[in-house]
Design an enzyme around this catalytic site. Sequence first.
Site, PDB file in Angstrom:
ATOM      1  N   ASP A 147      -7.184  -7.047   5.127  1.00  0.00           N
ATOM      2  CA  ASP A 147      -6.415  -7.990   4.300  1.00  0.00           C
ATOM      3  C   ASP A 147      -5.913  -9.188   5.109  1.00  0.00           C
ATOM      4  O   ASP A 147      -5.459 -10.179   4.533  1.00  0.00           O
ATOM      5  CB  ASP A 147      -5.235  -7.263   3.642  1.00  0.00           C
ATOM      6  CG  ASP A 147      -5.717  -6.264   2.595  1.00  0.00           C
ATOM      7  OD1 ASP A 147      -6.845  -6.429   2.098  1.00  0.00           O
ATOM      8  OD2 ASP A 147      -4.978  -5.325   2.282  1.00  0.00           O
ATOM      9  N   SER A 164       0.836  -1.217   0.000  1.00  0.00           N
ATOM     10  CA  SER A 164       0.000   0.000   0.000  1.00  0.00           C
ATOM     11  C   SER A 164       0.865   1.259   0.000  1.00  0.00           C
ATOM     12  O   SER A 164       0.590   2.227  -0.717  1.00  0.00           O
ATOM     13  CB  SER A 164      -0.884   0.036   1.254  1.00  0.00           C
ATOM     14  OG  SER A 164      -1.918  -0.882   1.133  1.00  0.00           O
TER      15      SER A 164
HETATM   16  C1  S3P Z   1      -5.800  -0.874   0.076  1.00  0.00           C
HETATM   17  C2  S3P Z   1      -7.024  -0.736   0.698  1.00  0.00           C
HETATM   18  C3  S3P Z   1      -7.906  -1.873   0.995  1.00  0.00           C
HETATM   19  C4  S3P Z   1      -7.138  -3.185   0.937  1.00  0.00           C
HETATM   20  C5  S3P Z   1      -6.275  -3.286  -0.288  1.00  0.00           C
HETATM   21  C6  S3P Z   1      -5.255  -2.186  -0.302  1.00  0.00           C
HETATM   22  C7  S3P Z   1      -5.008   0.338  -0.180  1.00  0.00           C
HETATM   23  O1  S3P Z   1      -8.928  -1.917   0.033  1.00  0.00           O
HETATM   24  O2  S3P Z   1      -8.031  -4.272   1.013  1.00  0.00           O
HETATM   25  O3  S3P Z   1      -5.605  -4.535  -0.309  1.00  0.00           O
HETATM   26  O4  S3P Z   1      -3.791   0.213  -0.448  1.00  0.00           O
HETATM   27  O5  S3P Z   1      -5.576   1.427  -0.113  1.00  0.00           O
HETATM   28  P1  S3P Z   1     -10.282  -1.038   0.177  1.00  0.00           P
HETATM   29  O6  S3P Z   1      -9.919   0.389   0.004  1.00  0.00           O
HETATM   30  O7  S3P Z   1     -11.172  -1.523  -0.908  1.00  0.00           O
HETATM   31  O8  S3P Z   1     -10.815  -1.356   1.536  1.00  0.00           O
END
Ligand code: S3P
Length: 450
Positions: free
Chosen positions: A333, A23
Amino acid sequence: MCFFLIRPAAGLRGRICFSGDKSIAHRSAIISALSSSKVVISNFPANQDCLSTIEVLQKLGVDICFRKSNNKRFPGLLVTVHGKGLKNLKRPQSGRLFIAESGTTLRLVLGVLAGCNFRASIKVGRSLGRRPMLRVNLPLRLMGAKITSKVRMKGAKSEEYAPLTIQGGGLKSINYKMPVASAQVKSAVLLAGLCAKGKTAVIESVKTRDHTERMLKLFGAPVEIKKNSVSVEALDKLVSPGAITIPGDISSASFFIVAAAVFRNSSLIIKNVSLNPSRVGFLRVLKRMGGKIRIKKYNNKFSRFEPAGDIFVSTSRLSGVNISAKQVPSLIDELPILMVAASLAKGKSVFHGVGELRFKETDRIESMRSNLARMGVDIKVVPSKYGEDVIINAPSELYAAILRSFNDHRTAMSLIIAALAARDESILDDVSCIDKSFPDFLSTLKAILI
Ligand code: S3P
């Protein structure tokens, strides 16, 4: 397709450093590309999703090069981004972009494109084409971006999906109260806000990961954070901090942390891993379950913008746990691997309000329910006032089974840990999907199994 045989593990021992957090890496590349000079990023993870972000930025005219690093503490790539500035991204050749399977790339880049004065069309891979896009399209449209996408009925409601086209430019600010807790949506709106007139604010009912806010601040953006809201204003330029080091990926580490807690004879040290409070919900839950986990060398300003530290974990006796719907965004996650931990714990566990799991690379409620049931776990999905809850009544041990990854990296890695903790040999249908986030998963695991 290659079937993968998994034998029960005797335990694991060792010390690991992970490549940078996925992320944070997406944000580091995107925000560096929008800055006005050179940024050198260390420990950038060489996974499919993050490379997809680099490729898209290159197609938008950003000069980016990368090379391997010999630094064992930070094993990811060294990436050099020559920022183009906020207003200078270039329309991709023939106006088209392809973003294979990375949902974070797609949603964050849409926020960037909303601020660009050109039209682009975006095609995606098969699984990403099944993930909902209305949640991002809607606020960006309110800001003035013109977005068209494929519309399909979903029960009585309609939902939007990629492929899509976007014509950006001429944005105005909004105050947006998010109907779903999503860091991707929040980030898309904030990135668009960098080019909108006035102050753009996102209001969250439950706090999601805050990497975009932290990274924007590092680049000098006027970000204001209040209890439930974060806002940003347009500015002339983002100032490069020169160098960024991305702390290790806590989501990749979660599989090893649970493994060390549930396997016999195990102890593990994980170095320089991200400990951002909005991401470590699963550590709090595992500790509540009885996990022997200690944090050392906590550094609140690791690389100036994100906290990191070392995690020590060893064989533990876990008990069942209740996870509230409010906690879910901080461990979204990690839910699949926490379901594995709950399957090996004593007693009942309840995961409240986990419906968002249905919209990941696969429907992770169904992928985990069906596989864990095959291993003998009493696992139920029930409707509740929080949407959907998962209830696990753990058996005393897991049985070997023939397992399916559903082409989802986190399902596959969770099942490998479950199968290593089972009493006999299991088979998993596919492990190639793991490359999406963690291509070194199997070699890292093999190196520490005893
Ligand atoms: C992420 C946000 C999450 C997560 C994804 C990565 C990010 O998703 O599940 O693996 O890097 O902003 P959502 O924004 O759909 O909750």
